[in-house]
Design a protein around this motif. Sequence first.
Motif, PDB file in Angstrom:
ATOM      1  N   LYS A   2     -40.174 -59.721   9.671  1.00  0.00           N
ATOM      2  CA  LYS A   2     -40.762 -58.604  10.411  1.00  0.00           C
ATOM      3  C   LYS A   2     -39.829 -58.247  11.565  1.00  0.00           C
ATOM      4  O   LYS A   2     -39.491 -59.108  12.386  1.00  0.00           O
ATOM      5  N   LEU A   3     -39.416 -56.975  11.615  1.00  0.00           N
ATOM      6  CA  LEU A   3     -38.465 -56.515  12.618  1.00  0.00           C
ATOM      7  C   LEU A   3     -39.176 -55.603  13.612  1.00  0.00           C
ATOM      8  O   LEU A   3     -39.669 -54.533  13.258  1.00  0.00           O
ATOM      9  N   TYR A   4     -39.234 -56.053  14.855  1.00  0.00           N
ATOM     10  CA  TYR A   4     -39.794 -55.261  15.937  1.00  0.00           C
ATOM     11  C   TYR A   4     -38.668 -54.412  16.523  1.00  0.00           C
ATOM     12  O   TYR A   4     -37.595 -54.927  16.853  1.00  0.00           O
ATOM     13  N   TYR A   5     -38.923 -53.118  16.664  1.00  0.00           N
ATOM     14  CA  TYR A   5     -37.858 -52.210  17.064  1.00  0.00           C
ATOM     15  C   TYR A   5     -38.410 -51.069  17.892  1.00  0.00           C
ATOM     16  O   TYR A   5     -39.622 -50.823  17.954  1.00  0.00           O
ATOM     17  N   CYS A   6     -37.524 -50.365  18.559  1.00  0.00           N
ATOM     18  CA  CYS A   6     -37.801 -49.058  19.133  1.00  0.00           C
ATOM     19  C   CYS A   6     -36.584 -48.201  18.788  1.00  0.00           C
ATOM     20  O   CYS A   6     -35.579 -48.715  18.286  1.00  0.00           O
ATOM     21  N   GLU A   7     -36.664 -46.916  19.039  1.00  0.00           N
ATOM     22  CA  GLU A   7     -35.599 -46.020  18.580  1.00  0.00           C
ATOM     23  C   GLU A   7     -34.548 -45.823  19.682  1.00  0.00           C
ATOM     24  O   GLU A   7     -34.355 -44.739  20.225  1.00  0.00           O
ATOM     25  N   VAL A  55     -38.769 -61.656  13.372  1.00  0.00           N
ATOM     26  CA  VAL A  55     -39.551 -62.851  13.070  1.00  0.00           C
ATOM     27  C   VAL A  55     -39.362 -63.170  11.589  1.00  0.00           C
ATOM     28  O   VAL A  55     -39.660 -62.343  10.730  1.00  0.00           O
ATOM     29  N   ASP A  56     -38.845 -64.351  11.325  1.00  0.00           N
ATOM     30  CA  ASP A  56     -38.607 -64.801   9.950  1.00  0.00           C
ATOM     31  C   ASP A  56     -39.285 -66.151   9.794  1.00  0.00           C
ATOM     32  O   ASP A  56     -38.763 -67.178  10.240  1.00  0.00           O
ATOM     33  N   GLY A  57     -40.458 -66.131   9.192  1.00  0.00           N
ATOM     34  CA  GLY A  57     -41.225 -67.363   9.090  1.00  0.00           C
ATOM     35  C   GLY A  57     -41.660 -67.838  10.467  1.00  0.00           C
ATOM     36  O   GLY A  57     -42.274 -67.103  11.230  1.00  0.00           O
ATOM     37  N   GLU A  58     -41.300 -69.075  10.805  1.00  0.00           N
ATOM     38  CA  GLU A  58     -41.647 -69.633  12.110  1.00  0.00           C
ATOM     39  C   GLU A  58     -40.594 -69.332  13.165  1.00  0.00           C
ATOM     40  O   GLU A  58     -40.765 -69.705  14.326  1.00  0.00           O
ATOM     41  N   ARG A  59     -39.545 -68.658  12.764  1.00  0.00           N
ATOM     42  CA  ARG A  59     -38.420 -68.433  13.670  1.00  0.00           C
ATOM     43  C   ARG A  59     -38.449 -67.031  14.253  1.00  0.00           C
ATOM     44  O   ARG A  59     -38.680 -66.052  13.539  1.00  0.00           O
ATOM     45  N   SER A  60     -38.202 -66.940  15.567  1.00  0.00           N
ATOM     46  CA  SER A  60     -38.106 -65.656  16.246  1.00  0.00           C
ATOM     47  C   SER A  60     -36.675 -65.503  16.761  1.00  0.00           C
ATOM     48  O   SER A  60     -36.180 -66.359  17.502  1.00  0.00           O
ATOM     49  N   ILE A  61     -36.026 -64.417  16.352  1.00  0.00           N
ATOM     50  CA  ILE A  61     -34.614 -64.212  16.700  1.00  0.00           C
ATOM     51  C   ILE A  61     -34.509 -62.993  17.604  1.00  0.00           C
ATOM     52  O   ILE A  61     -34.853 -61.880  17.211  1.00  0.00           O
ATOM     53  N   TRP A  62     -34.018 -63.211  18.828  1.00  0.00           N
ATOM     54  CA  TRP A  62     -33.784 -62.108  19.758  1.00  0.00           C
ATOM     55  C   TRP A  62     -32.392 -61.554  19.520  1.00  0.00           C
ATOM     56  O   TRP A  62     -31.629 -62.104  18.745  1.00  0.00           O
ATOM     57  N   GLU A  63     -32.058 -60.466  20.165  1.00  0.00           N
ATOM     58  CA  GLU A  63     -30.709 -59.913  20.256  1.00  0.00           C
ATOM     59  C   GLU A  63     -30.224 -59.320  18.931  1.00  0.00           C
ATOM     60  O   GLU A  63     -30.192 -59.986  17.897  1.00  0.00           O
ATOM     61  N   ALA A  64     -29.795 -58.068  19.001  1.00  0.00           N
ATOM     62  CA  ALA A  64     -29.431 -57.314  17.798  1.00  0.00           C
ATOM     63  C   ALA A  64     -28.265 -57.942  17.037  1.00  0.00           C
ATOM     64  O   ALA A  64     -28.280 -57.990  15.806  1.00  0.00           O
TER      65      ALA A  64
END
Length: 212
Positions: A2-7, A55-64
């Motif tokens: 799941k990718l959280y984004y803004c434009e 968010v990939d499974g239990e992992r949350s990855i910041w920074e593009a």
Amino acid sequence: MKLYYCETPSPRKACAVARYLGLPIEYAFVDLTRGEQTRPDYLAINPNGKLPCLVDGERSIWEADAIMFHLALNAESELWPRSASQQVDVVRWLSWNSQHLLRHGGSLYFEYLVKPLFGLGEPDPSKVSEAQDSFRRFAGVLDQHLKGRKWLLGDDLSIADFSVAVMLPYAPRCAIPLDEFTEVRRWHDQLNAFDAWRNPFPARPAQAGANA
């Protein structure tokens, strides 16, 4: 995933790579104008309150840049090269961009697009001039590097291209002096051949086709 984004620029490169790779991703738009990035549920996955976040499974990855790297690895894509020397080159360009080209292009983006959006007044001519001069300095370095090369690493497209070019789509609206640099413009025109680069953001029901 799941990718959280803004434009805005940083999410743009993550979304562009996701589209380019054709990965099955759920997209979640975060409205900055409503302060949704400061809500407790979002801060629980990214305490920085910034976009994008994957968010990939239990992992949350910041920074593009880290997200692009993760997506390329997930897809086993050559966007993350196999050779150690090319991997070093990718990291070098990601670091260079964050400290130089993105920084100064981002200043122009703030003056021309962010300030009007949040009612912060007109562009400051002195800050615009300073940012343009600094952008020119580093765009000149990039222009020289691209002579004789199709992409930043030579013949091979990589996540570095997506990262370093991220401010260039905003050039006409932000007084970014792109047209002064022939090789940089040629390189960006090649990226524009990809629909994923031209239209990186998923359509939203309330604003279909809207890109910032």
